[in-house]
Design a protein around this motif. Structure first.
Motif, PDB file in Angstrom:
ATOM      1  N   PHE A  23       0.864  -1.201  -0.081  1.00  0.00           N
ATOM      2  CA  PHE A  23      -0.102   0.015   0.142  1.00  0.00           C
ATOM      3  C   PHE A  23       0.980   1.131   0.094  1.00  0.00           C
ATOM      4  N   PHE A  24       1.966   1.330   0.537  1.00  0.00           N
ATOM      5  CA  PHE A  24       2.716   2.537   0.903  1.00  0.00           C
ATOM      6  C   PHE A  24       4.056   2.618  -0.127  1.00  0.00           C
ATOM      7  N   MET A  25       4.308   1.399  -0.594  1.00  0.00           N
ATOM      8  CA  MET A  25       5.661   1.440  -1.470  1.00  0.00           C
ATOM      9  C   MET A  25       5.180   0.334  -2.630  1.00  0.00           C
ATOM     10  N   PRO A  26       4.419   0.449  -3.502  1.00  0.00           N
ATOM     11  CA  PRO A  26       3.764  -0.760  -4.349  1.00  0.00           C
ATOM     12  C   PRO A  26       4.876  -0.995  -5.171  1.00  0.00           C
ATOM     13  N   SER A  27       5.783  -0.310  -5.679  1.00  0.00           N
ATOM     14  CA  SER A  27       7.031  -0.545  -6.689  1.00  0.00           C
ATOM     15  C   SER A  27       7.783  -1.495  -6.073  1.00  0.00           C
ATOM     16  N   LEU A  28       8.117  -1.438  -4.586  1.00  0.00           N
ATOM     17  CA  LEU A  28       9.070  -2.095  -3.829  1.00  0.00           C
ATOM     18  C   LEU A  28       8.226  -3.472  -3.697  1.00  0.00           C
ATOM     19  N   PHE A  29       6.912  -3.437  -3.392  1.00  0.00           N
ATOM     20  CA  PHE A  29       6.285  -4.893  -3.328  1.00  0.00           C
ATOM     21  C   PHE A  29       6.300  -5.576  -4.383  1.00  0.00           C
ATOM     22  N   TYR A  30       5.731  -4.874  -5.718  1.00  0.00           N
ATOM     23  CA  TYR A  30       5.716  -5.652  -6.808  1.00  0.00           C
ATOM     24  C   TYR A  30       7.207  -6.012  -7.483  1.00  0.00           C
ATOM     25  N   GLY A  82       8.373 -13.100 -14.283  1.00  0.00           N
ATOM     26  CA  GLY A  82       8.900 -12.278 -13.474  1.00  0.00           C
ATOM     27  C   GLY A  82      10.288 -11.695 -14.095  1.00  0.00           C
ATOM     28  N   LYS A  83      10.343 -11.704 -15.345  1.00  0.00           N
ATOM     29  CA  LYS A  83      11.596 -10.993 -16.297  1.00  0.00           C
ATOM     30  C   LYS A  83      11.110  -9.915 -17.177  1.00  0.00           C
ATOM     31  N   PHE A 100      -0.571 -15.418 -29.059  1.00  0.00           N
ATOM     32  CA  PHE A 100      -0.712 -13.927 -28.480  1.00  0.00           C
ATOM     33  C   PHE A 100       0.216 -13.792 -27.340  1.00  0.00           C
ATOM     34  N   TYR A 101       0.653 -12.441 -27.428  1.00  0.00           N
ATOM     35  CA  TYR A 101       1.724 -11.971 -26.177  1.00  0.00           C
ATOM     36  C   TYR A 101       1.400 -10.998 -25.544  1.00  0.00           C
ATOM     37  N   PHE A 102       2.042 -10.911 -24.233  1.00  0.00           N
ATOM     38  CA  PHE A 102       2.047  -9.780 -23.273  1.00  0.00           C
ATOM     39  C   PHE A 102       3.550  -9.396 -23.358  1.00  0.00           C
ATOM     40  N   TYR A 103       3.885  -7.729 -23.011  1.00  0.00           N
ATOM     41  CA  TYR A 103       5.216  -7.331 -23.198  1.00  0.00           C
ATOM     42  C   TYR A 103       5.357  -6.997 -21.851  1.00  0.00           C
ATOM     43  N   GLN A 104       6.418  -7.491 -20.836  1.00  0.00           N
ATOM     44  CA  GLN A 104       6.878  -6.985 -19.704  1.00  0.00           C
ATOM     45  C   GLN A 104       7.832  -5.963 -19.828  1.00  0.00           C
ATOM     46  N   SER A 105       7.319  -4.772 -19.845  1.00  0.00           N
ATOM     47  CA  SER A 105       8.090  -3.492 -19.690  1.00  0.00           C
ATOM     48  C   SER A 105       8.998  -3.441 -18.747  1.00  0.00           C
ATOM     49  N   ASN A 106       8.966  -3.959 -17.549  1.00  0.00           N
ATOM     50  CA  ASN A 106       9.760  -4.158 -16.448  1.00  0.00           C
ATOM     51  C   ASN A 106       9.652  -5.647 -16.004  1.00  0.00           C
TER      52      ASN A 106
END
Length: 166
Positions: A23-30, A82-83, A100-106
């Motif tokens: 909730f407070f640092m979502p980029s760290l969590f994900y 995860g990559k 079909f594909y999904f592109y993980q931008s990070n």
């Protein structure tokens, strides 16, 4: 008994820290804590008007020319993802391929989706409708992106049909 109490306290502290990070640092969590599949959603398929369950299909997932594990439960499809890079799914049924594909931008993006593929073998087309939603750079949910595409078998690129919100 004393060690069990200490381990319990430590476990509770880690759980509270993980929930707080979401909730407070979502980029760290994900980015570092998120333990679930990062690409997940539901898929429905019809071929010439007939519903095809995913259990009747062969499903594969490829990332950088390496096979990834694709999890299928009912109409739900997921992979860890995860990559960074392209995650290509191929659904095969009776000689028909739906790539079909999904592109993980990070490496920490999470993509949720709901897709419906309709194959018309006479017209040699695949129609894809549905939506997808990823995370922005700070880890917050993006707006849903509506997907509406119809492609002929001959026009599908080697990468497949692009689905990602990025």
């Amino acid at each position: 008994m004393k060690n069990a109490k200490i381990l319990s306290v430590i476990a509770v502290i880690f759980i509270i820290a993980g929930i707080s990070a979401k909730f407070f640092m979502p980029s760290l969590f994900y980015g570092y804590i998120y333990p679930f599949s990062r690409i997940k959603g539901s898929v429905s398929i019809t071929v010439d008007g007939k519903n095809i369950p995913l259990s009747d299909c062969k499903i594969s997932c490829i990332h950088q020319d390496k096979k990834e594990k694709a999890h299928v439960i009912g109409s739900r499809l997921s992979t860890r993802a995860g990559k960074y890079g392209r995650y290509k799914f191929i659904i095969e049924h009776d000689g028909i391929e739906i790539p079909f594909y999904f592109y993980q931008s990070n490496s920490w993006n999470c993509e949720k989706f709901e897709l419906s593929f309709s194959v018309d073998t006479e017209k040699r087309t695949i129609s894809c409708t549905g939506w997808t939603r990823g995370l922005d750079e700070k880890g917050f949910k993006e707006e849903k992106l509506d997907i509406v595409r119809t492609i002929t078998f001959d026009d599908i690129s080697p990468e497949g049909i692009g689905i990602s919100s990025v």
